[in-house]
Every structure is written in C-alpha cells, then in structure tokens.
Design a protein around this motif. Structure first.
Motif, PDB file in Angstrom:
ATOM      1  N   ASN A 255      -2.358 -11.168 -10.744  1.00  0.00           N
ATOM      2  CA  ASN A 255      -3.247 -10.568  -9.759  1.00  0.00           C
ATOM      3  C   ASN A 255      -2.730  -9.207  -9.320  1.00  0.00           C
ATOM      4  N   SER A 256      -3.653  -8.348  -8.902  1.00  0.00           N
ATOM      5  CA  SER A 256      -3.293  -7.058  -8.328  1.00  0.00           C
ATOM      6  C   SER A 256      -3.213  -7.187  -6.815  1.00  0.00           C
ATOM      7  N   ARG A 257      -2.398  -6.348  -6.220  1.00  0.00           N
ATOM      8  CA  ARG A 257      -2.258  -6.348  -4.770  1.00  0.00           C
ATOM      9  C   ARG A 257      -2.250  -4.898  -4.290  1.00  0.00           C
ATOM     10  N   VAL A 258      -2.907  -4.649  -3.165  1.00  0.00           N
ATOM     11  CA  VAL A 258      -2.974  -3.300  -2.596  1.00  0.00           C
ATOM     12  C   VAL A 258      -2.095  -3.257  -1.352  1.00  0.00           C
ATOM     13  N   PRO A 259      -1.660  -2.068  -0.948  1.00  0.00           N
ATOM     14  CA  PRO A 259      -0.771  -1.985   0.219  1.00  0.00           C
ATOM     15  C   PRO A 259      -1.482  -2.345   1.515  1.00  0.00           C
ATOM     16  N   ILE A 260      -0.698  -2.893   2.441  1.00  0.00           N
ATOM     17  CA  ILE A 260      -1.194  -3.174   3.793  1.00  0.00           C
ATOM     18  C   ILE A 260      -1.335  -1.886   4.581  1.00  0.00           C
ATOM     19  N   ALA A 261      -0.377  -0.971   4.365  1.00  0.00           N
ATOM     20  CA  ALA A 261      -0.380   0.288   5.111  1.00  0.00           C
ATOM     21  C   ALA A 261       0.329   1.356   4.300  1.00  0.00           C
ATOM     22  N   THR A 262      -0.015   2.615   4.594  1.00  0.00           N
ATOM     23  CA  THR A 262       0.634   3.769   3.978  1.00  0.00           C
ATOM     24  C   THR A 262       1.124   4.693   5.086  1.00  0.00           C
ATOM     25  N   PHE A 263       2.414   5.090   5.002  1.00  0.00           N
ATOM     26  CA  PHE A 263       2.999   5.988   5.991  1.00  0.00           C
ATOM     27  C   PHE A 263       3.195   7.357   5.344  1.00  0.00           C
ATOM     28  N   ALA A 264       2.681   8.401   5.983  1.00  0.00           N
ATOM     29  CA  ALA A 264       2.826   9.770   5.485  1.00  0.00           C
ATOM     30  C   ALA A 264       3.625  10.588   6.484  1.00  0.00           C
ATOM     31  N   GLY A 265       4.493  11.446   5.978  1.00  0.00           N
ATOM     32  CA  GLY A 265       5.303  12.293   6.851  1.00  0.00           C
ATOM     33  C   GLY A 265       6.332  13.100   6.086  1.00  0.00           C
ATOM     34  N   HIS A 266       6.862  12.538   5.009  1.00  0.00           N
ATOM     35  CA  HIS A 266       7.828  13.279   4.195  1.00  0.00           C
ATOM     36  C   HIS A 266       7.114  14.399   3.438  1.00  0.00           C
ATOM     37  N   THR A 267       7.806  15.506   3.248  1.00  0.00           N
ATOM     38  CA  THR A 267       7.234  16.657   2.548  1.00  0.00           C
ATOM     39  C   THR A 267       7.737  16.798   1.122  1.00  0.00           C
ATOM     40  N   HIS A 268       8.734  15.956   0.767  1.00  0.00           N
ATOM     41  CA  HIS A 268       9.273  15.952  -0.586  1.00  0.00           C
ATOM     42  C   HIS A 268       9.556  14.500  -0.989  1.00  0.00           C
ATOM     43  N   PRO A 269       9.913  14.251  -2.254  1.00  0.00           N
ATOM     44  CA  PRO A 269      10.086  12.873  -2.721  1.00  0.00           C
ATOM     45  C   PRO A 269      11.054  12.051  -1.880  1.00  0.00           C
ATOM     46  N   ILE A 270      10.723  10.767  -1.741  1.00  0.00           N
ATOM     47  CA  ILE A 270      11.556   9.806  -1.016  1.00  0.00           C
ATOM     48  C   ILE A 270      12.485   9.132  -2.015  1.00  0.00           C
ATOM     49  N   MET A 271      13.783   9.101  -1.700  1.00  0.00           N
ATOM     50  CA  MET A 271      14.772   8.520  -2.609  1.00  0.00           C
ATOM     51  C   MET A 271      15.317   7.179  -2.137  1.00  0.00           C
ATOM     52  N   SER A 272      15.199   6.886  -0.825  1.00  0.00           N
ATOM     53  CA  SER A 272      15.803   5.666  -0.301  1.00  0.00           C
ATOM     54  C   SER A 272      14.999   5.159   0.888  1.00  0.00           C
ATOM     55  N   VAL A 273      14.834   3.833   0.978  1.00  0.00           N
ATOM     56  CA  VAL A 273      14.180   3.205   2.120  1.00  0.00           C
ATOM     57  C   VAL A 273      14.993   1.980   2.537  1.00  0.00           C
ATOM     58  N   LYS A 274      15.097   1.736   3.845  1.00  0.00           N
ATOM     59  CA  LYS A 274      15.830   0.586   4.378  1.00  0.00           C
ATOM     60  C   LYS A 274      15.034  -0.028   5.526  1.00  0.00           C
ATOM     61  N   TRP A 275      14.687  -1.307   5.378  1.00  0.00           N
ATOM     62  CA  TRP A 275      14.022  -2.042   6.461  1.00  0.00           C
ATOM     63  C   TRP A 275      15.129  -2.651   7.308  1.00  0.00           C
ATOM     64  N   VAL A 276      15.458  -2.025   8.416  1.00  0.00           N
ATOM     65  CA  VAL A 276      16.654  -2.394   9.172  1.00  0.00           C
ATOM     66  C   VAL A 276      16.379  -3.431  10.252  1.00  0.00           C
ATOM     67  N   GLU A 277      15.175  -3.446  10.797  1.00  0.00           N
ATOM     68  CA  GLU A 277      14.760  -4.433  11.784  1.00  0.00           C
ATOM     69  C   GLU A 277      13.320  -4.793  11.476  1.00  0.00           C
ATOM     70  N   GLU A 278      12.810  -5.862  12.145  1.00  0.00           N
ATOM     71  CA  GLU A 278      11.429  -6.262  11.885  1.00  0.00           C
ATOM     72  C   GLU A 278      10.461  -5.110  12.126  1.00  0.00           C
ATOM     73  N   GLY A 279      10.738  -4.296  13.116  1.00  0.00           N
ATOM     74  CA  GLY A 279       9.793  -3.239  13.458  1.00  0.00           C
ATOM     75  C   GLY A 279      10.224  -1.847  13.094  1.00  0.00           C
ATOM     76  N   GLU A 280      11.293  -1.698  12.263  1.00  0.00           N
ATOM     77  CA  GLU A 280      11.836  -0.359  12.016  1.00  0.00           C
ATOM     78  C   GLU A 280      12.251  -0.184  10.561  1.00  0.00           C
ATOM     79  N   ILE A 281      11.848   0.931   9.984  1.00  0.00           N
ATOM     80  CA  ILE A 281      12.201   1.295   8.613  1.00  0.00           C
ATOM     81  C   ILE A 281      12.805   2.695   8.627  1.00  0.00           C
ATOM     82  N   LEU A 282      13.849   2.895   7.817  1.00  0.00           N
ATOM     83  CA  LEU A 282      14.431   4.217   7.606  1.00  0.00           C
ATOM     84  C   LEU A 282      14.055   4.706   6.217  1.00  0.00           C
ATOM     85  N   SER A 283      13.835   6.002   6.089  1.00  0.00           N
ATOM     86  CA  SER A 283      13.571   6.592   4.775  1.00  0.00           C
ATOM     87  C   SER A 283      14.204   7.966   4.710  1.00  0.00           C
TER      88      SER A 283
END
Length: 424
Positions: A255-283
C-alpha cells in the motif's frame, strides 16, 4: 609512591583530597601533597594503593579518570589547576571515576557496497547500503536476511520500539520514498507494508517518535514530512478481518501512504532530523542552522544559527545539549539552556575530514562518538574537550553511518563496504 613525590621539595606542590560518588571505590578524605607534574596515571596508582593494598577486592587494578571543577585531567595536575585559575593555597577537591575502557573490535559484517545506514536493537543489527539492500544480522555476526529495500541507495534505517509492534522498522532512500517494514524473527522474512510517497528529492534522514506511532523524514527538497508508522486497523482484525490481513500481507504490491503533515522552513537541503520529545523535532542541514519544530502546529519555534553546513545532529540523554557535525571538520556542542546569542559551549577538533555522524552515549551525558570522512571514529568526553578519549581507526574509507543505541555497542559503517561493531 606519594611520599617520594612529596619529598621532591624543589617542585611546586598542592594540597588535594579525593572523593567519589561510587561507594565501593571510595577512600578516606585525607589531604595529600601532590606535585604539579602528577598525571592521571600517577593519581590512578595512588588510588589503587589506597584501595585495600595494591589491588581491589576482585584482585584487579582499576583505571580512573580525575576531575577538578567538572574538568577532566588529561595532562598534568599543574596545567589543569593553572587553566582553571585555582589558588594553590587551597585544598583542591579531586573527584575520581572509573575510566571507560577503550572500545574493542567485536565483529565485522561485510556488505557489497557502501554501508550508509545502521540501527541496533537488543537482538538485531539493521543496515542499509548503496546497492539498495537492507540487511538484518545478529550481534554475533550471523546474517539473518537481506532484501532489495529500495530502487536506489538506502540512506537511513530505524527500528520502531518493540512495544508498538515487534520488529517493525522504517527506511529511506535516494529513490525519494520511505518504507515501512515488518520483520519476522522466527522465519527471517521481511514484509514491505507501506511505501511512503511525498518527497520530491532524495531523503537523507528519518527519525521515529518516542511512542513509535509516527516518524519524520527530511531531505533535499528542504521539507520535513510526518508519517504514521502504525498498521492500519484492517490488518489487526483478529476475526472477520483475518482474510483481509492475509491478502494485504501477501500482496506483492504494498500500500501507499501519504504524509500526515509537511513542515517548511529550511532554505537548503536537510541532512539530519531528530525526534527528541513527543512534541519536538530538531532538523539541520545546508542552511547553517538547527531548527526546533513544534510537532502539533508544524511551526519552527526556535532557530540555532551556525556558520557552517550541518551534516548531523544528536541530542544528549540529558535533554538540553546538542552535538553537531560539520563540513569544516569540527564538532560543536550547543547548550539550549544558555540565553545568549552564542549557544555553542565548546568545539571538538581532531578530525581531518567532514564529520558525517555524531551520536551521544545512551547512558553517559558527557560522552559522544563521532564518525568522519577521515576514516576514523572518535570517542569524546565534553569535560575534556581539547582531545578525544580514544581514536578508533574504524575503516579503510569514509565513515558514513554510526549507531550508539545500546550502552556497550558502537556500530560504524563505511565506504569500505564494511560494518564494524565495537564493545566496551
């Protein structure tokens, strides 16, 4: 030994006493006259002599590290005291702890191409490589299974917490897709459950939420995307839903799956992401900054600005210190509690190539490991930032991936087509 040192009257001495929070290796809090030239090895010998003769209760000598005001002794006692500007007229309190043993090579896992992704759990080692293959092995070096995970090179892999659904994992690739998989440990079979479509360019990194119900991906299209990692309800039906479950699991086309949400803000490629808490992500990525995201709103609530490209980030188990690896060969330590324009508390410099990976120890808030394009991995203690504790000549080519999820195991993968595990 210390009497002989104390009698060397021509050398500057200080009064010092020792203490430790580890009760089984504690000694009497008695002041000693110690020369400025004393090293870590000298003080280790002194503590060993104070502990039931020359040996401890197990009949083996112990190795120690020493700290003054939270800073590790890595040269001479005098050099550390002068750098900390401590008055020699006072009795200096020296803390001692058991020294971490050097990592030793445990196992080697050959692959057919660059090993670009790795994640360990208690039972298995999950890897991805540039030949599009996903591989699962035991910690003893036994290959359990492997499969064509993607149409192009695999960039990241991550186990889901077993409390959610045993042996599920996610992966990402240059093919712009993330996949959700289920692994049967009894049969060794891997099932591709969902293909997650939404990115328009290479996905560089994925990270799983603490509860395992979602994951986040980021890459060259500059966007973060949030996905559900749970199995749809019709797969979990036990009675009338069982035929649906069997049909979907056995279907050659997932099956295919689509994203729940998309976050925009970076102006260049993202190299690393960390979900550090239930409500917080670092990129972080090529736009020289770390962004802190509120998951519920999808808004970037804070930005930590740097001056170099970020290749990787990780947050310590203490919860407020971030390590970052960069193209300028340095590692930077960020303290998010500092309320100033510069959150970088120190810079770790020893690598001779891009620092591609940084990982904090899962059990020691002061220790981290780094992997570089100079073919080495280095173990650091932030209380002694001027040089690494140990340098591991890890690979014959660039170090591309690294994992320190288990307290006693560090895994490194490289462009020499090899995964290596090191134990303490």
């Amino acid at each position: 030994w210390w009497y002989a040192m104390a009698e060397a009257s021509e050398e500057v001495h200080i009064q010092a006493s020792f203490y430790t929070e580890i009760e089984r290796i504690s000694v009497q809090n008695t002041p000693f006259s110690l020369p400025f030239s004393a090293t870590r090895e000298d003080l280790t010998q002194l503590i060993n002599q104070l502990l039931t003769g020359d040996e401890n209760e197990h009949g083996t000598k112990l190795d120690f590290d020493f700290l003054i005001n939270g800073t590790l002794l890595n040269k001479t006692l005098g050099q550390l005291i002068e750098s900390l500007q401590i008055l020699t007229e006072t009795v200096v309190q020296i803390e001692y702890i058991e020294r971490s043993p050097p990592p030793s090579l445990d196992n080697e896992f050959p692959h057919n191409d660059w090993v670009s992704a790795v994640h360990c759990n208690d039972k298995y080692i999950l890897t991805g490589s540039y030949d599009n293959i996903i591989q699962i092995s035991t910690h003893d070096g036994e290959l359990i299974t492997k499969c064509h995970g993607h149409e192009q090179a695999v960039t990241s892999v991550a186990w889901l917490p077993e409390s959610c659904d045993s042996h599920m994992f996610v992966s990402s690739s240059h093919d712009q897709h993330a996949h959700i998989w289920k692994f049967d440990g009894a049969t060794g079979e891997i099932k591709l459950l969902y293909v997650c479509k939404g990115h328009s360019r290479i996905i560089e990194a994925i990270t799983v939420s603490p509860d395992g119900e979602k994951f986040c991906s980021g890459g060259w299209d500059k966007h973060l995307k949030i996905w559900s990692s749970t199995i749809d309800s019709d797969l979990k039906e036990e009675s009338d839903g069982e035929p649906k479950r069997r049909k979907l699991m056995d279907d050659a086309k997932p099956n295919s799956r689509v994203p729940i949400a998309t976050f925009a803000g970076h102006t260049h490629p993202i190299m690393s992401v960390k979900w550090v808490e239930e409500g917080e992500i670092l990129s972080a990525g090529y736009d020289h900054c770390i962004r802190v995201w509120d998951v519920q709103s999808g808004v970037s609530i804070n930005t930590l600005n740097g001056s170099k490209v970020f290749l990787d980030i990780d947050k310590s188990n203490g919860g407020y210190v971030i390590a970052s690896g960069h193209t300028d060969k340095h590692i930077r330590i960020w303290d998010t509690r500092v309320s100033s324009t510069s959150l970088v508390t120190c810079t770790l410099s020893s690598h001779h190539g891009w620092v591609r990976r940084v990982r904090w120890s899962p059990c020691n808030e002061h220790q981290l490991v780094s992997g570089s394009y100079d073919n080495t991995a280095k173990l650091w203690d932030t209380r002694s930032p001027k040089s690494p504790i140990y340098t591991i000549t890890a690979h014959e080519d660039k170090v591309l991936c690294m994992d320190w999820s288990l307290p006693q195991i560090i895994a490194t993968g490289g462009a020499d087509n090899m995964l290596r595990t090191y134990s303490f």
